[in-house]
Every structure is written in structure tokens, then in C-alpha cells.
Design an enzyme around this catalytic site. Structure first.
Site, PDB file in Angstrom:
ATOM      1  N   SER A  54      22.657  49.309 105.571  1.00 50.45           N
ATOM      2  CA  SER A  54      21.338  49.929 105.375  1.00 50.45           C
ATOM      3  C   SER A  54      20.221  48.886 105.436  1.00 50.45           C
ATOM      4  O   SER A  54      20.435  47.708 105.143  1.00 50.45           O
ATOM      5  CB  SER A  54      21.278  50.633 104.024  1.00 50.45           C
ATOM      6  OG  SER A  54      22.287  51.602 103.928  1.00 50.45           O
TER       7      SER A  54
HETATM    8  N1  SAH Z   1      26.246  50.817 101.744  1.00 55.98           N
HETATM    9  C1  SAH Z   1      26.678  50.483 103.060  1.00 55.98           C
HETATM   10  C2  SAH Z   1      26.116  51.428 104.081  1.00 55.98           C
HETATM   11  C3  SAH Z   1      27.172  51.787 105.040  1.00 55.98           C
HETATM   12  S1  SAH Z   1      26.797  53.134 106.098  1.00 55.98           S
HETATM   13  C4  SAH Z   1      26.400  49.029 103.388  1.00 55.98           C
HETATM   14  O1  SAH Z   1      25.661  48.370 102.630  1.00 55.98           O
HETATM   15  O2  SAH Z   1      26.921  48.524 104.364  1.00 55.98           O
HETATM   16  C5  SAH Z   1      27.608  54.468 105.283  1.00 55.98           C
HETATM   17  C6  SAH Z   1      29.092  54.341 105.061  1.00 55.98           C
HETATM   18  O3  SAH Z   1      29.531  55.579 104.528  1.00 55.98           O
HETATM   19  C7  SAH Z   1      29.918  54.095 106.316  1.00 55.98           C
HETATM   20  O4  SAH Z   1      30.685  52.939 106.153  1.00 55.98           O
HETATM   21  C8  SAH Z   1      30.788  55.347 106.431  1.00 55.98           C
HETATM   22  O5  SAH Z   1      32.078  55.093 106.939  1.00 55.98           O
HETATM   23  C9  SAH Z   1      30.854  55.786 104.975  1.00 55.98           C
HETATM   24  N2  SAH Z   1      31.231  57.198 104.794  1.00 55.98           N
HETATM   25  C10 SAH Z   1      30.885  58.276 105.552  1.00 55.98           C
HETATM   26  N3  SAH Z   1      31.460  59.396 105.057  1.00 55.98           N
HETATM   27  C11 SAH Z   1      32.179  59.016 103.959  1.00 55.98           C
HETATM   28  C12 SAH Z   1      32.998  59.712 103.016  1.00 55.98           C
HETATM   29  N4  SAH Z   1      33.226  61.022 103.089  1.00 55.98           N
HETATM   30  N5  SAH Z   1      33.570  58.993 102.031  1.00 55.98           N
HETATM   31  C13 SAH Z   1      33.390  57.654 101.929  1.00 55.98           C
HETATM   32  N6  SAH Z   1      32.630  56.938 102.791  1.00 55.98           N
HETATM   33  C14 SAH Z   1      32.028  57.614 103.786  1.00 55.98           C
END
Ligand code: SAH
Length: 220
Positions: A68
Site C-alpha cells: 500500500s
Molecule cells: N498490507 C499489505 C498490502 C497487501 S495488498 C502490504 O503492506 O504489503 C492486499 C493483500 O491482501 C494481498 O497480499 C492479497 O493477497 C491479500 N488478500 C486478498 N484477499 C485475501 C483474503 N481473503 N484473505 C487474506 N488475504 C487476502
């Protein structure tokens, strides 16, 4: 991983610029700003993206996911931190682990769930290398929350569902809050804060437009 002097200096100036930008955008909480300043974001992205690590942008982290934008990380963290004193936090969407690292420095214990095993493993390695011992990562479907350690003093979701998952609401301590982007990919998404006022009553606040990857069902 070793950095030469000019890389460290570059990062120092880039970090200072980032903090100034976050302040200009309205982030006020000094604890949040300090933690963002001192957390090595370059550690969480590919070597090829080193020079972009302290820009106020989201960046690719593989598996079609993104880390993010620092402003969003700061904003969501500030909201959670200022809601009420909290110890144990649940994060859904570990991704590269950067937001997890920020939370781990501000709260006693952080549980984080990621549906993509490869990302979860890599994040775990990074957080271990950085010495975090108050973080537990799980490979699972965050739509179900993490019932094992519920209820939580706060829940942060870093991917957007179309509607707020009921399971997450049920895993909040009374008076605590869920911070979650809601809406379809490519359409307007709204950063939403939900406070659990009592067992069955929740108050919802809209905090503005955002853009997140989708919260998907199931494991990968
Ligand atoms: N907080 C993260 C942002 C990653 S983007 C960072 O700092 O890098 C969002 C993430 O949510 C992705 O890695 C994606 O795989 C995950 N995601 C999407 N759907 C999900 C679910 N149902 N359960 C767990 N993770 C999920």
C-alpha cells in the site's frame, strides 16, 4: 543485506521527504510518523524497486498484489491507534508484511492473515530477519477472520471486499473498530470504519475514497 553509504544517505533523505509529504497530507500522529520514518520500506520490496521504496506510491510485490501507499498505511494506522487503547490487532492481507511491521511497533500483538502462501512465507522471513517477535502470520482466508484468537481490539483489512464480512464484525471487542476499504475493483471504494457499539449494534463511518486490490475468497 548490506547497503553502501550513499544508499543509506539516499534512503535517509528520501525518508525525510516522505514524512514531510505525509504531514502535508494531514497525518499528525507523531508515533505513526516516527514508525514510518524508521521502518526500512526498501526491505519489503524487490531490489529493482529500491529507489522507489520511499516514494508515496503503492508498488508491486508479486502475485499481482501491491504494497500500500505510505499515506494509506499511515492514515489507517492513525485511525486504529487513535480509536482507543488496543493490544491485540488482527490484520487481513499481510502482503509483503510492511503494514504488519508498522502495526507491530505500535501494538502489543499483531496477527496477520494472507491467502497467498508464497507472500505469507516471504513476509514471515522478512519480519523475522527484522527481529519482530510479537507478530504471528497465518496462511488463510481472511474473509473468515482468525477465530482462534478472537476477539480483537482492532481489525485492519488491506484489501477491498464488496461488502463488509460478517465474520470480522463478530471478532471485534465491544467498543473496538474495524478499518476496511469497501467496494469493487475499478469502481469507487470507500475507506470505512465500523465500531462495535454493543453485541448487535455497529456504527459505520465513511472516511473517503481509496483504491485497493480485491479481497478474494479462498486460498492460493
Ligand atoms: N498490507 C499489505 C498490502 C497487501 S495488498 C502490504 O503492506 O504489503 C492486499 C493483500 O491482501 C494481498 O497480499 C492479497 O493477497 C491479500 N488478500 C486478498 N484477499 C485475501 C483474503 N481473503 N484473505 C487474506 N488475504 C487476502
Amino acid at each position: 543485506m548490506a547497503y553502501n553509504h550513499s544508499q543509506v544517505e539516499h534512503f535517509k533523505q528520501a525518508r525525510e521527504r516522505l514524512i514531510t509529504e505525509l504531514q502535508t497530507q494531514g497525518i499528525k500522529n507523531t508515533k505513526v510518523l516516527e514508525v514510518i520514518y524508521s521502518t526500512p520500506r526498501h526491505f519489503f520490496v524487490d531490489d529493482a524497486l529500491f529507489s522507489h521504496a520511499y516514494m508515496n506510491n503503492s508498488l508491486p510485490i508479486g502475485c499481482k498484489q501491491t504494497i500500500s501507499q505510505p499515506y494509506i498505511v499511515a492514515r489507517m494506522t492513525e485511525i486504529l491507534l487513535e480509536h482507543k487503547p488496543a493490544n491485540n490487532i488482527l490484520e487481513i492481507g499481510t502482503g509483503c508484511g510492511y503494514q504488519t511491521a508498522i502495526l507491530a511497533q505500535l501494538f502489543t500483538k499483531v496477527y496477520s492473515v494472507e491467502r497467498i502462501e508464497d507472500l505469507s512465507k516471504k513476509a514471515g522471513k522478512r519480519l523475522q530477519d527484522l527481529g519482530f517477535d510479537n507478530v504471528e502470520l497465518y496462511h488463510g482466508d481472511g474473509l473468515q477472520g482468525l477465530p482462534k484468537y478472537a476477539p480483537y481490539d482492532g481489525i485492519m483489512v488491506t484489501a477491498a471486499p464488496e461488502t463488509i464480512p460478517n465474520a470480522l464484525l463478530k471478532q471485534l471487542v465491544i467498543d473496538s473498530c474495524l478499518i476496511i476499504p469497501v467496494g469493487r475493483l475499478g469502481e469507487q471504494q470507500t475507506l470505512t470504519k465500523v465500531v462495535r457499539q454493543s453485541n448487535h449494534y455497529y456504527e459505520q463511518y465513511d472516511l473517503g475514497d481509496v483504491s485497493f486490490v480485491p479481497l478474494c475468497e479462498g486460498l492460493s
